[in-house]
Design an enzyme around this catalytic site. Structure first.
Site, PDB file in Angstrom:
ATOM      1  N   GLY A 191       0.792  -1.231   0.123  1.00 51.78           N
ATOM      2  CA  GLY A 191       0.086  -0.058  -0.059  1.00 51.78           C
ATOM      3  C   GLY A 191       0.986   1.342  -0.040  1.00 51.78           C
ATOM      4  N   ILE A 194       6.095   2.647  -3.243  1.00 50.51           N
ATOM      5  CA  ILE A 194       6.843   1.636  -4.096  1.00 50.51           C
ATOM      6  C   ILE A 194       5.953   0.612  -4.272  1.00 50.51           C
ATOM      7  CG2 ILE A 194       8.707   0.483  -4.459  1.00 50.51           C
ATOM      8  CD1 ILE A 194      10.644   2.230  -2.601  1.00 50.51           C
ATOM      9  N   SER A 213      -2.037  -5.598   4.024  1.00 55.39           N
ATOM     10  CA  SER A 213      -2.108  -4.320   5.137  1.00 55.39           C
ATOM     11  C   SER A 213      -2.796  -4.548   6.468  1.00 55.39           C
ATOM     12  CB  SER A 213      -3.506  -3.560   4.204  1.00 55.39           C
ATOM     13  OG  SER A 213      -3.773  -2.503   5.253  1.00 55.39           O
ATOM     14  N   ARG A 214      -2.006  -3.923   7.481  1.00 55.48           N
ATOM     15  CA  ARG A 214      -2.106  -4.365   8.743  1.00 55.48           C
ATOM     16  C   ARG A 214      -3.769  -3.972   9.145  1.00 55.48           C
ATOM     17  NH1 ARG A 214       2.745  -1.970  12.209  1.00 55.48           N
ATOM     18  NH2 ARG A 214       2.705  -0.475  10.399  1.00 55.48           N
ATOM     19  N   THR A 277      13.550  -5.847  -2.709  1.00 57.42           N
ATOM     20  CA  THR A 277      14.287  -4.738  -2.944  1.00 57.42           C
ATOM     21  C   THR A 277      14.180  -3.547  -1.898  1.00 57.42           C
ATOM     22  OG1 THR A 277      12.250  -3.870  -4.165  1.00 57.42           O
ATOM     23  CG2 THR A 277      13.686  -5.207  -5.409  1.00 57.42           C
ATOM     24  N   ARG A 279      14.671  -3.731   2.225  1.00 50.32           N
ATOM     25  CA  ARG A 279      15.784  -3.702   3.305  1.00 50.32           C
ATOM     26  C   ARG A 279      16.082  -5.379   3.557  1.00 50.32           C
ATOM     27  NH1 ARG A 279      16.747   0.494   1.841  1.00 50.32           N
ATOM     28  NH2 ARG A 279      17.039   2.530   3.101  1.00 50.32           N
ATOM     29  N   GLU A 308      25.711  -5.436   3.518  1.00 46.12           N
ATOM     30  CA  GLU A 308      25.781  -5.127   2.138  1.00 46.12           C
ATOM     31  C   GLU A 308      27.237  -4.615   1.959  1.00 46.12           C
ATOM     32  OE1 GLU A 308      22.999  -2.400   0.745  1.00 46.12           O
ATOM     33  OE2 GLU A 308      21.479  -3.808   1.274  1.00 46.12           O
ATOM     34  N   HIS A 327      22.402  -3.887  -4.263  1.00 50.02           N
ATOM     35  CA  HIS A 327      21.534  -2.572  -3.955  1.00 50.02           C
ATOM     36  C   HIS A 327      21.436  -1.602  -4.837  1.00 50.02           C
ATOM     37  CE1 HIS A 327      19.674  -0.348  -0.361  1.00 50.02           C
ATOM     38  NE2 HIS A 327      18.971  -0.305  -1.220  1.00 50.02           N
TER      39      HIS A 327
END
Length: 364
Positions: A191, A194, A213-214, A277, A279, A308, A327
């Site tokens: 939601g 991105i 969605s929570r 994509t 974290r 990373e 990344h």
């Protein structure tokens, strides 16, 4: 006619005017806040970015390295500085506590700010701001790039060629291929900006979309709230069992850290792929590796990892059903320039502010 003497100011020599202009510039520069970009090479690794707007707003200094690991170096670099800029670089709380009183603003040149101890910064009267929207399209396109390549085994085919294996050109084809239209993509955190952009593109490709969605629903004004091809679920498990591709788009925080591991992966289809994509630390990486080794899911496309780069002995480097990228979702040249310009917006708001209420994108 009598000669009228010129005003004294008009009698200044070119040299005097030049000295006056130079002195004015020096005075103007002296009144500008000093800013340091602690790891400028992380963002401007190719020296192709234009920092002129930031340079016009402050006495701008660059530390041309990808990462500063030494706390002593971080503290040294911030001496007599008012604005600190960093890009995905950890600022330990112990280092922040030793920042000089001159530091008033920390700018994260990016969206995520879990690398900065924002509560401690607030205790010290330091505002922290980020850039929440600079890479929306680019990161969404990165997720879709993985999606399209995974659907036709593109990465596996290239690996075979790199190994000198040309069987797919000379004999029966050996890799799975599937259309995307009619398939289902599950968007964890779909939601947000991105995730919603990924949803836009997936719908154009003819896919069905499940968003977690929570609240169990999208806001009424969300563009996908009434779309019959978009299902919204409250429980992530309901998303996992029906998705052919699962793409992670939630922020990293105490609630989401290591929240995606074996318990979640075992609910996915054995033919499904995971795409991350967002974290890396959202995944329980050891459990993810074990599940991939066991073949519980078909594979994973990871633009982010917990470390990373990953540790040099990490099995992520060599697992045949894992594709890694360093990344790069945010690294396109246009995206990076937008980030510089939007960081300048944050600095300009700070410089022009009458009080802290005029700052923008403050996260603490």
């Amino acid at each position: 006619l009598p000669l009228v003497p010129k005003p004294a100011s008009c009698c200044m020599s070119v040299a005097s005017l030049s000295r006056l202009a130079s002195a004015t510039r020096v005075l103007w520069q002296a009144n500008k806040p000093v800013a340091i970009f602690l790891n400028a090479s992380r963002l401007d690794y190719d020296n192709c970015l234009d920092f002129s707007r930031i340079e016009s707003l402050c006495d701008f200094r660059r530390n041309n390295t990808d990462y500063v690991t030494s706390e002593d170096d971080i503290i040294h670099l911030t001496q007599d500085v008012e604005i600190v800029i960093c890009k995905e670089m950890q600022i330990p709380s112990t280092a922040l506590k030793k920042f000089p009183p001159s530091v008033k603003l920390v700018c994260e040149a990016g969206t995520g700010y879990n690398n900065i101890p924002i509560t401690q910064a607030r205790k010290q009267g330091i505002a922290v701001c980020n850039v929440p929207t600079y890479s929306t399209d680019a990161v969404a396109h990165m997720a879709i790039t993985y999606l399209m390549n995974l659907s036709i085994s593109m990465f596996e085919q290239q690996r075979m060629l790199n190994d000198g294996d040309r069987r797919n050109f000379t004999g029966p084809f050996t890799l799975p291929l599937s259309e995307l239209n009619g398939k289902t993509i599950g968007l964890i955190g779909g939601g947000g900006l991105i995730g919603s952009k990924v949803c836009d593109i997936a719908l154009v490709l003819g896919m069905n979309v499940i968003i977690s969605s929570r609240a169990g629903k999208l806001p009424k004004n969300h563009r996908h709230a009434q779309n019959p091809k978009v299902q919204v679920v409250k429980e992530i498990d309901d998303l996992l069992v029906d998705s052919d591709y699962v793409s992670i788009h939630c922020p990293l925080n105490d609630e989401t850290r290591r929240s995606f591991g074996r318990a979640q992966i075992e609910k996915m289809k054995p033919t499904a792929h995971l795409i991350n994509t967002s974290r890396g630390a959202i995944c329980n990486e050891p459990e993810l590796i074990e599940c991939l080794k066991e073949g519980i899911i078909m594979g994973a496309g990871l633009d982010v990892t917990v470390g990373e780069p990953p540790e040099m002995d990490s099995e992520l480097w060599t697992l045949p059903n894992v594709t890694l990228t360093p990344h790069i979702g945010w690294r396109r040249i246009e995206t990076r320039q937008r980030l510089v310009d939007m960081t300048a917006d944050n600095i300009e708001a700070y410089v022009d502010a009458k009080d802290e209420n005029d700052y923008i994108n403050v996260v603490n």
